[in-house]
Design a protein around this motif. Structure first.
Motif, short mmCIF file in Angstrom:
data_model
loop_
_atom_site.label_atom_id
_atom_site.label_comp_id
_atom_site.label_asym_id
_atom_site.label_seq_id
_atom_site.Cartn_x
_atom_site.Cartn_y
_atom_site.Cartn_z
N TRP B 122 45.20 36.44 81.60
CA TRP B 122 46.13 37.13 80.69
C TRP B 122 47.57 36.74 80.96
O TRP B 122 48.43 36.85 80.09
CB TRP B 122 45.96 38.64 80.80
N ILE B 123 47.85 36.26 82.19
CA ILE B 123 49.21 35.79 82.48
C ILE B 123 49.52 34.59 81.59
O ILE B 123 50.57 34.53 80.94
CB ILE B 123 49.33 35.33 83.95
N ILE B 124 48.58 33.64 81.57
CA ILE B 124 48.75 32.46 80.73
C ILE B 124 48.91 32.89 79.27
O ILE B 124 49.79 32.41 78.56
CB ILE B 124 47.51 31.54 80.87
N VAL B 125 48.06 33.81 78.85
CA VAL B 125 48.13 34.27 77.47
C VAL B 125 49.48 34.92 77.19
O VAL B 125 50.06 34.74 76.12
CB VAL B 125 46.98 35.25 77.15
N SER B 126 50.00 35.64 78.19
CA SER B 126 51.29 36.29 77.96
C SER B 126 52.41 35.26 77.74
O SER B 126 53.33 35.49 76.97
CB SER B 126 51.64 37.21 79.13
N TYR B 127 52.29 34.11 78.40
CA TYR B 127 53.25 33.03 78.16
C TYR B 127 53.12 32.51 76.73
O TYR B 127 54.10 32.25 76.06
CB TYR B 127 53.03 31.88 79.14
N MET B 128 51.88 32.32 76.31
CA MET B 128 51.66 31.81 74.95
C MET B 128 52.21 32.81 73.94
O MET B 128 52.82 32.44 72.93
CB MET B 128 50.18 31.58 74.72
N MET B 129 52.00 34.09 74.22
CA MET B 129 52.50 35.11 73.32
C MET B 129 54.02 35.08 73.28
O MET B 129 54.63 35.32 72.25
CB MET B 129 52.04 36.50 73.76
N TYR B 130 54.59 34.78 74.45
CA TYR B 130 56.04 34.74 74.53
C TYR B 130 56.59 33.66 73.60
O TYR B 130 57.62 33.84 72.96
CB TYR B 130 56.46 34.50 75.98
N SER B 131 55.86 32.53 73.51
CA SER B 131 56.33 31.48 72.61
C SER B 131 56.22 31.92 71.15
O SER B 131 56.88 31.38 70.28
CB SER B 131 55.53 30.18 72.84
N LEU B 132 55.40 32.91 70.89
CA LEU B 132 55.30 33.43 69.52
C LEU B 132 56.35 34.51 69.25
O LEU B 132 56.98 34.54 68.21
CB LEU B 132 53.90 34.02 69.27
N PHE B 133 56.53 35.41 70.23
CA PHE B 133 57.28 36.63 69.95
C PHE B 133 58.70 36.66 70.52
O PHE B 133 59.42 37.62 70.28
CB PHE B 133 56.52 37.85 70.49
N ALA B 134 59.08 35.63 71.30
CA ALA B 134 60.41 35.66 71.91
C ALA B 134 61.47 35.87 70.84
O ALA B 134 61.37 35.35 69.73
CB ALA B 134 60.66 34.37 72.68
N THR B 135 62.50 36.66 71.20
CA THR B 135 63.51 37.06 70.21
C THR B 135 64.26 35.87 69.65
O THR B 135 64.42 35.72 68.45
CB THR B 135 64.50 38.02 70.87
N ILE B 140 57.63 33.17 65.58
CA ILE B 140 57.56 34.17 64.51
C ILE B 140 58.96 34.48 63.99
O ILE B 140 59.20 34.49 62.78
CB ILE B 140 56.86 35.45 65.02
N ASN B 141 59.89 34.70 64.92
CA ASN B 141 61.25 34.98 64.47
C ASN B 141 61.89 33.76 63.79
O ASN B 141 62.66 33.91 62.85
CB ASN B 141 62.12 35.43 65.65
N GLN B 142 61.54 32.57 64.27
CA GLN B 142 62.04 31.36 63.62
C GLN B 142 61.54 31.30 62.17
O GLN B 142 62.29 30.97 61.25
CB GLN B 142 61.56 30.11 64.37
N THR B 143 60.26 31.64 62.01
CA THR B 143 59.69 31.63 60.66
C THR B 143 60.35 32.68 59.78
O THR B 143 60.69 32.42 58.63
CB THR B 143 58.17 31.89 60.73
N LEU B 144 60.53 33.89 60.35
CA LEU B 144 61.18 34.95 59.58
C LEU B 144 62.57 34.51 59.16
O LEU B 144 62.99 34.74 58.02
CB LEU B 144 61.27 36.24 60.43
N GLY B 146 63.60 31.47 58.72
CA GLY B 146 63.45 30.46 57.68
C GLY B 146 63.18 31.09 56.32
O GLY B 146 63.63 30.58 55.29
N LEU B 147 62.44 32.20 56.34
CA LEU B 147 62.11 32.85 55.07
C LEU B 147 63.20 33.81 54.61
O LEU B 147 63.10 34.42 53.54
CB LEU B 147 60.79 33.63 55.20
N GLY B 148 64.22 33.95 55.45
CA GLY B 148 65.32 34.84 55.08
C GLY B 148 65.00 36.30 55.29
O GLY B 148 65.66 37.19 54.77
N ILE B 149 63.97 36.59 56.10
CA ILE B 149 63.64 37.99 56.41
C ILE B 149 64.30 38.36 57.73
O ILE B 149 64.46 37.50 58.61
CB ILE B 149 62.11 38.19 56.52
N GLU B 150 64.65 39.62 57.86
CA GLU B 150 65.34 40.06 59.07
C GLU B 150 64.45 39.88 60.29
O GLU B 150 63.27 40.24 60.28
CB GLU B 150 65.73 41.53 58.94
#
Lengths: 293, 304
Positions: B122-135, B140-144, B146-150
């Motif tokens: 789960w440590i490894i998974v938490s790193y992968m999640m971090y690449s998705l959810f990091a502020t 995910i935030n990069q995509t948001l 790009g789409l002009g969503i907050e």
């Protein structure tokens, strides 16, 4: 309907599509990690994590190899506890299973109950912790091997079930030839149980390699941290760094993002290398274990 | 008594072989049970088990009167029930879909991909999640953006976390769980499908009228057995992902993380032991209930 028509019916295409979407969703975070580990730090800062960075670089890996003694030490600790732990755990589990599978042993069911009760009632971590403390194992490399993981009653029952499926005549004819249980266990039953033993040893090996529970509970000495626990600590530290205001004299030059992901990749390394074997045996073992309980 | 000793002597080597496991389990399980008394003490490491002051039920009162009790108990059950439902659903779906496919190479490739996450910590998974959810850099935030969503500061908002945790649990476990169901499906009598073909059944009809009802007993048994465990949270998962991020506690703090903090951070073994004993007791009751139901309706699937 013709075969071709059946093969490419909308239903089949839909099934392939759904499964492929699932598989890609599983793959994405892993590919992401791999790409970031090879990404140029500036590219990450400008573009964020991306599957298509502006530039690739080996800086992340270089940084690990250049100045991360602690990671290498952790790698050594992890390899050591995985190797020693797996061998010990397999030995303990397999020889116990032989006795439980031997119908000559009158008290084998009492023994099985003795082990089974502990799987029903778990006293919790405090008694366990105090016991380990009493044994003087805190802050000792043995604490990463012995107190948990070393033995699982479920794994022993799985091997027992496998051994029970071998013909009794094997043991009986060996008895007649004058062999004792030690000889029979090691010379006949262990070699014949190889598929089950391989599965269990992989369970144990993965368990040890991925373990950080023992480290977080029982070890405070930094020199004994296994790789997984170093990763855990590293993440907390980097998150802390991120919370500090940037610019005000604390601009870290280390390629933090790619180093993080490069560390993750080298941690997954051994598992990925062993994966073809892992998959085959795990699948078999899971099926055997679930069908026979 | 002499019979007992005679038996031990007769099979001395066999008993010798099981002895290490017996000693191990005795030390780390049975011999540690007396330490449960710590739950009724003001335990002091220096005074030890026999000399620490007795507290009666004070440790339990402390826990149950706090706001934490309701929160961690509810979160533990809620997350585990959600995990159980969604992992079972997706595993079952994957198994049924795989069963419809004849292309061996595709099955191998897809299964290889789907099972791999279960080998990661789960440590490894938490790193992968971090690449998705990091502020700042997260995808995910990069995509948001790009789409002009907050953009959202994921690590400081507790509300989306039950959904995120359930998704990650499915991501990690569903592939492996589907293997068991696929094995159960493979065991279904093939002549059923052949006669359905003769009657002109569609693929959908075969999936819903043959496959699904015939593996339901397996699904129910496995679910019931897992129901016995819903009072134990996946500490490795929760602590690897949430860690000490107190902002997320309202929706993610569970019994096991609470006990861990009480023991290792607050340094109050008595409080930790009291909560642990509460967990073990309810956990044991749940195992009994789950097993009783299983034995009643599916004799073969019962644990004991």
């Amino acid at each position: 309907m013709t075969t071709i028509g059946r093969r490419f019916s909308p239903g089949v295409i839909g099934i392939y599509l759904l499964l492929t979407i699932f598989a890609l969703a599983c793959l994405l975070p892993m590919v992401m990690t791999l790409v970031v580990s090879f990404s140029d730090e500036n590219s990450i800062v400008n573009k964020g994590y991306s599957l298509f960075p502006d530039a690739f670089s080996l800086d992340g890996y270089r940084a690990i190899f250049a100045n991360s003694e602690i990671i290498f030490k952790g790698y050594g600790i992890s390899l050591f506890i995985t190797a020693v732990g797996t061998v010990l755990a397999l030995f303990l589990t397999a020889i116990g299973a032989y006795t439980l599978a031997n119908p000559q042993v009158k008290y084998r069911n009492h023994l099985a109950l003795f082990f089974f009760i502990t799987t029903l009632f778990n006293a919790g971590i405090v008694p366990w912790y105090l016991m380990v403390k009493k044994l003087g194992l805190l802050d000792n490399i043995l604490a990463l091997i012995i107190p948990s993981l070393l033995f699982s009653a479920f794994n022993m029952f799985l091997i027992r079930n496998f051994m029970e499926s071998l013909p009794d005549a094997l043991r009986e004819s060996a008895y007649i030839d004058g062999a004792n249980d030690l000889t029979i266990a090691f010379r006949i039953y262990m070699p014949l149980s190889l598929p089950a033993l391989a599965t269990i040893s992989l369970f144990y090996a993965i368990g040890y390699w991925n373990d950080w529970w023992n480290a977080i509970m029982l070890v405070d000495n930094k020199d004994l941290y296994p790789l997984q626990y170093i990763l855990f600590q590293l993440r907390s530290n980097i998150q802390m760094l991120e919370m500090l205001p940037k610019g005000a004299g604390n601009e870290y030059t280390m390629p933090a993002e790619s180093v993080k992901m490069a560390t993750v990749i080298i941690t997954i390394g051994p598992i990925a290398l062993l994966y073809p074997y892992l998959q085959r045996y795990f699948v078999k073992g899971l099926v055997v274990g679930s069908v026979k309980g | 008594m002499t019979g007992f000793i005679r038996e031990l002597i007769r099979n001395k080597y066999a008993y010798l072989l099981v002895l290490p496991a017996v000693v191990y389990v005795f030390i780390f399980s049975y011999a540690s049970y007396p330490y449960l008394l710590v739950a009724f003490q003001h335990f002091d490491y220096n005074k030890g088990l026999f000399n620490s002051d007795w507290a009666g039920l004070a440790n339990f009162q402390f826990f149950f009167k706090s706001n934490d009790a309701m929160r961690v108990t509810w979160n533990t059950i809620k997350l585990n029930v959600l995990f159980l439902i969604f992992v079972t659903f997706f595993a079952l779906m994957l198994a049924i879909l795989f069963n419809e496919i004849r292309n061996k190479l595709y099955i191998r490739l897809a299964q290889t991909t789907l099972i791999f996450p279960s080998f990661l910590s789960w440590i490894i998974v938490s790193y992968m999640m971090y690449s998705l959810f990091a502020t700042e850099y997260g995808i995910i935030n990069q995509t948001l953006k790009g789409l002009g969503i907050e953009q959202m500061n994921w690590y400081s908002n507790p509300n989306p976390w039950p959904t995120i945790l359930v998704s990650m649990k499915v991501w990690k476990d569903a592939g492996m769980a589907s293997i068991i169901y696929l094995a159960a499906i493979t065991g279904i009598d093939g002549s059923l499908y052949e006669s359905a073909d003769l009657d002109g059944a569609t693929r959908w009809q075969k999936m819903t009228r043959i496959t699904l009802p015939l593996i339901m007993p397996t699904v129910t048994i496995l679910t019931l057995l897992n129901l016995g465990k819903i009072f134990y949270a996946d500490f490795g998962m929760i602590y690897a992902i949430i860690g000490d991020n107190g902002v997320l506690y309202p929706t993610t703090d569970v019994i096991d993380t609470y006990v861990f903090r009480a023991l290792r951070m607050v340094g109050d073994p008595s409080n930790a032991a009291a909560v642990g004993l509460f967990q073990s007791t309810v956990g044991l009751l749940l195992v009994f209930v789950a097993n009783w139901i299983t034995r009643r309706y599916f004799k073969e699937g019962a644990l004991y």
